[in-house]
Design a protein around this motif. Sequence first.
Motif, PDB file in Angstrom:
ATOM      1  N   LEU A   1     -44.283  13.650 -50.052  1.00  0.00           N
ATOM      2  CA  LEU A   1     -45.291  12.710 -50.541  1.00  0.00           C
ATOM      3  C   LEU A   1     -45.745  11.768 -49.432  1.00  0.00           C
ATOM      4  O   LEU A   1     -46.929  11.409 -49.349  1.00  0.00           O
ATOM      5  CB  LEU A   1     -44.746  11.920 -51.728  1.00  0.00           C
ATOM      6  N   ARG A   2     -44.813  11.344 -48.570  1.00  0.00           N
ATOM      7  CA  ARG A   2     -45.185  10.477 -47.453  1.00  0.00           C
ATOM      8  C   ARG A   2     -46.134  11.206 -46.506  1.00  0.00           C
ATOM      9  O   ARG A   2     -47.107  10.619 -46.003  1.00  0.00           O
ATOM     10  CB  ARG A   2     -43.947  10.017 -46.682  1.00  0.00           C
ATOM     11  N   PHE A   3     -45.857  12.473 -46.251  1.00  0.00           N
ATOM     12  CA  PHE A   3     -46.722  13.262 -45.369  1.00  0.00           C
ATOM     13  C   PHE A   3     -48.119  13.399 -45.971  1.00  0.00           C
ATOM     14  O   PHE A   3     -49.126  13.150 -45.292  1.00  0.00           O
ATOM     15  CB  PHE A   3     -46.108  14.638 -45.140  1.00  0.00           C
ATOM     16  N   ILE A   4     -48.185  13.783 -47.245  1.00  0.00           N
ATOM     17  CA  ILE A   4     -49.488  13.917 -47.907  1.00  0.00           C
ATOM     18  C   ILE A   4     -50.201  12.562 -47.948  1.00  0.00           C
ATOM     19  O   ILE A   4     -51.419  12.476 -47.740  1.00  0.00           O
ATOM     20  CB  ILE A   4     -49.318  14.476 -49.327  1.00  0.00           C
ATOM     21  N   GLY A   5     -49.443  11.498 -48.200  1.00  0.00           N
ATOM     22  CA  GLY A   5     -50.042  10.164 -48.227  1.00  0.00           C
ATOM     23  C   GLY A   5     -50.615   9.750 -46.892  1.00  0.00           C
ATOM     24  O   GLY A   5     -51.625   9.036 -46.828  1.00  0.00           O
ATOM     25  N   SER A   6     -49.999  10.201 -45.800  1.00  0.00           N
ATOM     26  CA  SER A   6     -50.467   9.814 -44.464  1.00  0.00           C
ATOM     27  C   SER A   6     -51.818  10.438 -44.120  1.00  0.00           C
ATOM     28  O   SER A   6     -52.518   9.951 -43.224  1.00  0.00           O
ATOM     29  CB  SER A   6     -49.427  10.213 -43.410  1.00  0.00           C
ATOM     30  N   ILE A   7     -52.196  11.521 -44.813  1.00  0.00           N
ATOM     31  CA  ILE A   7     -53.505  12.151 -44.580  1.00  0.00           C
ATOM     32  C   ILE A   7     -54.330  12.168 -45.868  1.00  0.00           C
ATOM     33  O   ILE A   7     -55.243  12.980 -46.016  1.00  0.00           O
ATOM     34  CB  ILE A   7     -53.344  13.587 -44.033  1.00  0.00           C
ATOM     35  N   SER A   8     -54.009  11.265 -46.783  1.00  0.00           N
ATOM     36  CA  SER A   8     -54.665  11.280 -48.097  1.00  0.00           C
ATOM     37  C   SER A   8     -56.168  11.049 -48.001  1.00  0.00           C
ATOM     38  O   SER A   8     -56.947  11.686 -48.729  1.00  0.00           O
ATOM     39  CB  SER A   8     -54.029  10.230 -49.019  1.00  0.00           C
ATOM     40  N   TYR A   9     -56.605  10.151 -47.124  1.00  0.00           N
ATOM     41  CA  TYR A   9     -58.040   9.875 -47.035  1.00  0.00           C
ATOM     42  C   TYR A   9     -58.779  11.083 -46.468  1.00  0.00           C
ATOM     43  O   TYR A   9     -59.866  11.438 -46.953  1.00  0.00           O
ATOM     44  CB  TYR A   9     -58.294   8.653 -46.153  1.00  0.00           C
ATOM     45  N   GLU A  10     -58.202  11.727 -45.471  1.00  0.00           N
ATOM     46  CA  GLU A  10     -58.824  12.915 -44.899  1.00  0.00           C
ATOM     47  C   GLU A  10     -58.898  14.044 -45.928  1.00  0.00           C
ATOM     48  O   GLU A  10     -59.899  14.776 -45.993  1.00  0.00           O
ATOM     49  CB  GLU A  10     -58.046  13.370 -43.659  1.00  0.00           C
ATOM     50  N   ILE A  11     -57.848  14.198 -46.728  1.00  0.00           N
ATOM     51  CA  ILE A  11     -57.869  15.199 -47.792  1.00  0.00           C
ATOM     52  C   ILE A  11     -58.996  14.908 -48.780  1.00  0.00           C
ATOM     53  O   ILE A  11     -59.725  15.813 -49.204  1.00  0.00           O
ATOM     54  CB  ILE A  11     -56.510  15.233 -48.530  1.00  0.00           C
TER      55      ILE A  11
ATOM     56  N   TYR B   1     -56.383  27.597 -50.181  1.00  0.00           N
ATOM     57  CA  TYR B   1     -57.147  26.347 -50.295  1.00  0.00           C
ATOM     58  C   TYR B   1     -56.327  25.153 -49.812  1.00  0.00           C
ATOM     59  O   TYR B   1     -56.804  24.325 -49.017  1.00  0.00           O
ATOM     60  CB  TYR B   1     -57.577  26.152 -51.747  1.00  0.00           C
ATOM     61  N   ILE B   2     -55.083  25.059 -50.244  1.00  0.00           N
ATOM     62  CA  ILE B   2     -54.231  23.934 -49.872  1.00  0.00           C
ATOM     63  C   ILE B   2     -53.925  23.945 -48.380  1.00  0.00           C
ATOM     64  O   ILE B   2     -53.963  22.897 -47.711  1.00  0.00           O
ATOM     65  CB  ILE B   2     -52.926  23.953 -50.703  1.00  0.00           C
ATOM     66  N   LEU B   3     -53.651  25.135 -47.819  1.00  0.00           N
ATOM     67  CA  LEU B   3     -53.358  25.234 -46.385  1.00  0.00           C
ATOM     68  C   LEU B   3     -54.567  24.818 -45.547  1.00  0.00           C
ATOM     69  O   LEU B   3     -54.432  24.074 -44.568  1.00  0.00           O
ATOM     70  CB  LEU B   3     -52.938  26.660 -46.039  1.00  0.00           C
ATOM     71  N   VAL B   4     -55.748  25.315 -45.929  1.00  0.00           N
ATOM     72  CA  VAL B   4     -56.959  24.950 -45.196  1.00  0.00           C
ATOM     73  C   VAL B   4     -57.244  23.454 -45.341  1.00  0.00           C
ATOM     74  O   VAL B   4     -57.644  22.782 -44.377  1.00  0.00           O
ATOM     75  CB  VAL B   4     -58.165  25.778 -45.693  1.00  0.00           C
ATOM     76  N   LEU B   5     -57.014  22.929 -46.532  1.00  0.00           N
ATOM     77  CA  LEU B   5     -57.252  21.509 -46.787  1.00  0.00           C
ATOM     78  C   LEU B   5     -56.336  20.637 -45.933  1.00  0.00           C
ATOM     79  O   LEU B   5     -56.793  19.681 -45.285  1.00  0.00           O
ATOM     80  CB  LEU B   5     -57.029  21.223 -48.276  1.00  0.00           C
ATOM     81  N   ILE B   6     -55.054  20.950 -45.923  1.00  0.00           N
ATOM     82  CA  ILE B   6     -54.101  20.167 -45.124  1.00  0.00           C
ATOM     83  C   ILE B   6     -54.381  20.329 -43.632  1.00  0.00           C
ATOM     84  O   ILE B   6     -54.369  19.353 -42.869  1.00  0.00           O
ATOM     85  CB  ILE B   6     -52.660  20.570 -45.470  1.00  0.00           C
ATOM     86  N   GLY B   7     -54.639  21.569 -43.209  1.00  0.00           N
ATOM     87  CA  GLY B   7     -54.920  21.799 -41.792  1.00  0.00           C
ATOM     88  C   GLY B   7     -56.159  21.057 -41.318  1.00  0.00           C
ATOM     89  O   GLY B   7     -56.155  20.435 -40.246  1.00  0.00           O
ATOM     90  N   SER B   8     -57.227  21.101 -42.095  1.00  0.00           N
ATOM     91  CA  SER B   8     -58.464  20.405 -41.730  1.00  0.00           C
ATOM     92  C   SER B   8     -58.255  18.894 -41.695  1.00  0.00           C
ATOM     93  O   SER B   8     -58.793  18.198 -40.821  1.00  0.00           O
ATOM     94  CB  SER B   8     -59.575  20.751 -42.723  1.00  0.00           C
ATOM     95  N   SER B   9     -57.472  18.383 -42.644  1.00  0.00           N
ATOM     96  CA  SER B   9     -57.215  16.946 -42.711  1.00  0.00           C
ATOM     97  C   SER B   9     -56.411  16.479 -41.504  1.00  0.00           C
ATOM     98  O   SER B   9     -56.707  15.433 -40.911  1.00  0.00           O
ATOM     99  CB  SER B   9     -56.469  16.613 -44.007  1.00  0.00           C
ATOM    100  N   LEU B  10     -55.396  17.247 -41.125  1.00  0.00           N
ATOM    101  CA  LEU B  10     -54.605  16.910 -39.937  1.00  0.00           C
ATOM    102  C   LEU B  10     -55.467  16.958 -38.677  1.00  0.00           C
ATOM    103  O   LEU B  10     -55.361  16.094 -37.802  1.00  0.00           O
ATOM    104  CB  LEU B  10     -53.429  17.874 -39.797  1.00  0.00           C
ATOM    105  N   LEU B  11     -56.318  17.978 -38.588  1.00  0.00           N
ATOM    106  CA  LEU B  11     -57.196  18.111 -37.426  1.00  0.00           C
ATOM    107  C   LEU B  11     -58.136  16.913 -37.317  1.00  0.00           C
ATOM    108  O   LEU B  11     -58.294  16.331 -36.232  1.00  0.00           O
ATOM    109  CB  LEU B  11     -57.996  19.403 -37.531  1.00  0.00           C
ATOM    110  N   LEU B  12     -58.766  16.536 -38.420  1.00  0.00           N
ATOM    111  CA  LEU B  12     -59.675  15.387 -38.415  1.00  0.00           C
ATOM    112  C   LEU B  12     -58.949  14.114 -38.006  1.00  0.00           C
ATOM    113  O   LEU B  12     -59.445  13.351 -37.155  1.00  0.00           O
ATOM    114  CB  LEU B  12     -60.290  15.213 -39.807  1.00  0.00           C
ATOM    115  N   LYS B  13     -57.791  13.879 -38.576  1.00  0.00           N
ATOM    116  CA  LYS B  13     -57.046  12.662 -38.275  1.00  0.00           C
ATOM    117  C   LYS B  13     -56.671  12.588 -36.789  1.00  0.00           C
ATOM    118  O   LYS B  13     -56.838  11.551 -36.143  1.00  0.00           O
ATOM    119  CB  LYS B  13     -55.786  12.591 -39.137  1.00  0.00           C
TER     120      LYS B  13
END
Length: 332
Positions: free
Chosen positions: A255-265, A292-304
């Motif tokens: 949850l902390r990891f997802i929260g750290s990129i929540s805005y990008e997601i 979908y989830i993998l692409v979403l997380i990957g794109s969010s990490l890349l943007l951040k």
Amino acid sequence: MNKRSSEQLKGIAILLVVFGHLFVTKFINSSNAAFGYLGAQGVAIFLILSGYGMTTSFLKKGMDHRFLVRRLRTVLLPYSLVTLIWFMYDYSKGIIYPAKMIALSLIGLDFQLTMDATMWYISFILMWYLIFYLVFSLKLPNILKVGLLFGFAYLLRYHSRVSFTEPVYWQWGLHAVMFPLGALFALVRLENLSEKTINLGLSFSGIAGLGMYLINLKDNALGLRPYMLSNLGFAIATVSLMIILERFGLYSRFLRFIGSISYEIYLFEAVFMYKLCLPYVLPNKVLSLGLYILVLIGSSLLLKNVLRFSLSAVSRKLNLNREEVQGQGLSG
């Protein structure tokens, strides 16, 4: 509330938003109407956390002239970049938009929500940042400042007389009180209370929030009032529970990891879902959802990371230029 519990709550909030949209689009079928409200409940948590975090920061550091600049950099810059990508994508498909609409979209002021209907939140939160800055710059007791925030919330709650599109005034009215409530919670001082008293208070607020949620949930479809109260109850219950768990040393790294990129997601999830239809790419729903989830997380990490690297590089360049100018001044 500390950073760890706040990030966990952001993780829960963005998961609620994503899965709420999956239920609304019928990707996940359910006869239970409650699942269709998950997204709004996630937004309520985000707004309460935002009001709480900004007020807590003000109480520690006060207000400075760079307040709005920092918020614009944090919120508007990533949003504008992602929105520009979507415009370029549509242009490659032969879709051309009026220049005025593009300009308004890039600064979060396209109230027609042409590109992404979920981006109503951008203008809403930027408006709250501006109101917060103006109100908390006043030389008034903090409780009166929060009272003024609630005054603005009242105007937003009943602002349908203003000529906005229906999705905008509905969402603004639905979530009007959440940000001021977060600010009010930040004024509650717990330093002089015992651990037992704090835990009892959190337990009571969690139970009360759950009761408010259950009582109003059945009437959500009848209008803004029960819908707003059920969202508020859900948010209070969730926040109380997560703080209690964190106080007992229980927390989730996921949850902390997802929260750290929540805005990008948030910036990616709806367009990936509605425009690109990623959850429907594969015939197998489970595999398609996983993609979908993998692409979403990957794109969010890349943007951040791209934005973090770019801003750091610009900051270093400015500092070097400043040092060179100062050095030339001294040598002269």
